[in-house]
Scaffold this motif. Structure first.
Motif, PDB file in Angstrom:
ATOM      1  N   GLN A  86      45.525  45.071  38.431  1.00  0.00           N
ATOM      2  CA  GLN A  86      46.515  44.813  39.470  1.00  0.00           C
ATOM      3  C   GLN A  86      47.115  46.161  39.861  1.00  0.00           C
ATOM      4  N   GLU A 123      42.067  45.153  51.292  1.00  0.00           N
ATOM      5  CA  GLU A 123      41.367  43.864  51.293  1.00  0.00           C
ATOM      6  C   GLU A 123      40.250  43.797  50.249  1.00  0.00           C
ATOM      7  N   LYS A 135      41.496  42.702  44.547  1.00  0.00           N
ATOM      8  CA  LYS A 135      41.828  41.297  44.303  1.00  0.00           C
ATOM      9  C   LYS A 135      43.287  41.094  43.942  1.00  0.00           C
ATOM     10  N   HIS A 136      43.877  42.065  43.249  1.00  0.00           N
ATOM     11  CA  HIS A 136      45.232  41.901  42.747  1.00  0.00           C
ATOM     12  C   HIS A 136      46.066  43.121  43.113  1.00  0.00           C
ATOM     13  N   TRP A 137      47.198  42.879  43.748  1.00  0.00           N
ATOM     14  CA  TRP A 137      48.076  43.988  44.056  1.00  0.00           C
ATOM     15  C   TRP A 137      49.507  43.518  44.236  1.00  0.00           C
ATOM     16  N   ARG A 176      52.687  45.026  46.496  1.00  0.00           N
ATOM     17  CA  ARG A 176      53.011  46.004  47.535  1.00  0.00           C
ATOM     18  C   ARG A 176      54.512  46.010  47.769  1.00  0.00           C
ATOM     19  N   GLU A 220      55.643  42.147  47.716  1.00  0.00           N
ATOM     20  CA  GLU A 220      54.726  41.053  47.979  1.00  0.00           C
ATOM     21  C   GLU A 220      53.623  41.141  46.929  1.00  0.00           C
ATOM     22  N   ILE A 221      53.246  40.009  46.383  1.00  0.00           N
ATOM     23  CA  ILE A 221      52.207  39.979  45.358  1.00  0.00           C
ATOM     24  C   ILE A 221      51.000  39.235  45.901  1.00  0.00           C
ATOM     25  N   ARG A 222      49.842  39.819  45.684  1.00  0.00           N
ATOM     26  CA  ARG A 222      48.607  39.147  46.052  1.00  0.00           C
ATOM     27  C   ARG A 222      47.794  38.945  44.793  1.00  0.00           C
ATOM     28  N   GLU A 223      47.410  37.734  44.554  1.00  0.00           N
ATOM     29  CA  GLU A 223      46.517  37.402  43.449  1.00  0.00           C
ATOM     30  C   GLU A 223      45.169  37.038  44.034  1.00  0.00           C
ATOM     31  N   GLU A 224      44.189  36.920  43.172  1.00  0.00           N
ATOM     32  CA  GLU A 224      42.826  36.599  43.609  1.00  0.00           C
ATOM     33  C   GLU A 224      42.826  35.370  44.506  1.00  0.00           C
ATOM     34  N   ARG A 225      42.084  35.486  45.585  1.00  0.00           N
ATOM     35  CA  ARG A 225      41.967  34.358  46.524  1.00  0.00           C
ATOM     36  C   ARG A 225      40.954  33.367  46.034  1.00  0.00           C
TER      37      ARG A 225
END
Length: 143
Positions: A105, A120, A123-125, A127, A138-143
């Motif tokens: 991450q 893009e 997978k995990h970040w 920001r 903002e958190i992005r987890e695996e789609r």
């Protein structure tokens, strides 16, 4: 999951190095800007990062102890073609150094120009988003 910080460089750099362009310093000591110092001294620990890399408009991906010379290169002011090549270089460097990025991450301490070309593919970040004096994330987890 491992957590790694990606910290944007700073236009504020070591004054001695600016006056002596032959001087080399570790990248972590070259940058003196407020946002850079806050990210390194507080942000990385706050988010539990086990390490970090510096995103340099000139050099691309730097380890904190990479030796560099003073420079003046603002990625935001560079042509779009340079930014695209730079982003690809950074992504390839991350893959080369870290291997499989899917179990990492990334915490992005940087503006859009410093992540838009490869985010893009991650997978995990996390920001950080700056608006005036407020910082949200903002958190992005695996789609």
């Amino acid at each position: 999951m491992r957590r790694i910080g990606l910290v944007a460089c700073s236009s504020y750099k070591n004054k001695e190095a600016k006056n002596d362009h032959g001087m080399e310093l570790p990248a972590s000591e070259m940058y003196t800007g407020h946002d850079f110092r806050n990210a390194v001294e507080h942000g990385l620990e706050h988010f539990g990062c086990e390490g970090y890399f510096i995103l340099s408009g000139k050099y691309g991906l730097l380890s904190p102890d990479d030796m560099i010379r003073w420079y003046d290169c603002d990625l935001r002011k560079m042509p779009v073609s340079y930014q695209k090549e730079w982003s690809e270089k950074v992504y390839k460097s991350l893959r080369k150094i870290l291997g499989d990025l899917d179990d990492i991450q990334f915490v992005l301490f940087c503006g859009e120009t410093y992540y838009k070309g490869y985010i893009e593919r991650l997978k995990h970040w996390i920001r950080l988003k700056y608006k005036m004096m407020n910082i949200t994330f903002e958190i992005r987890e695996e789609r």
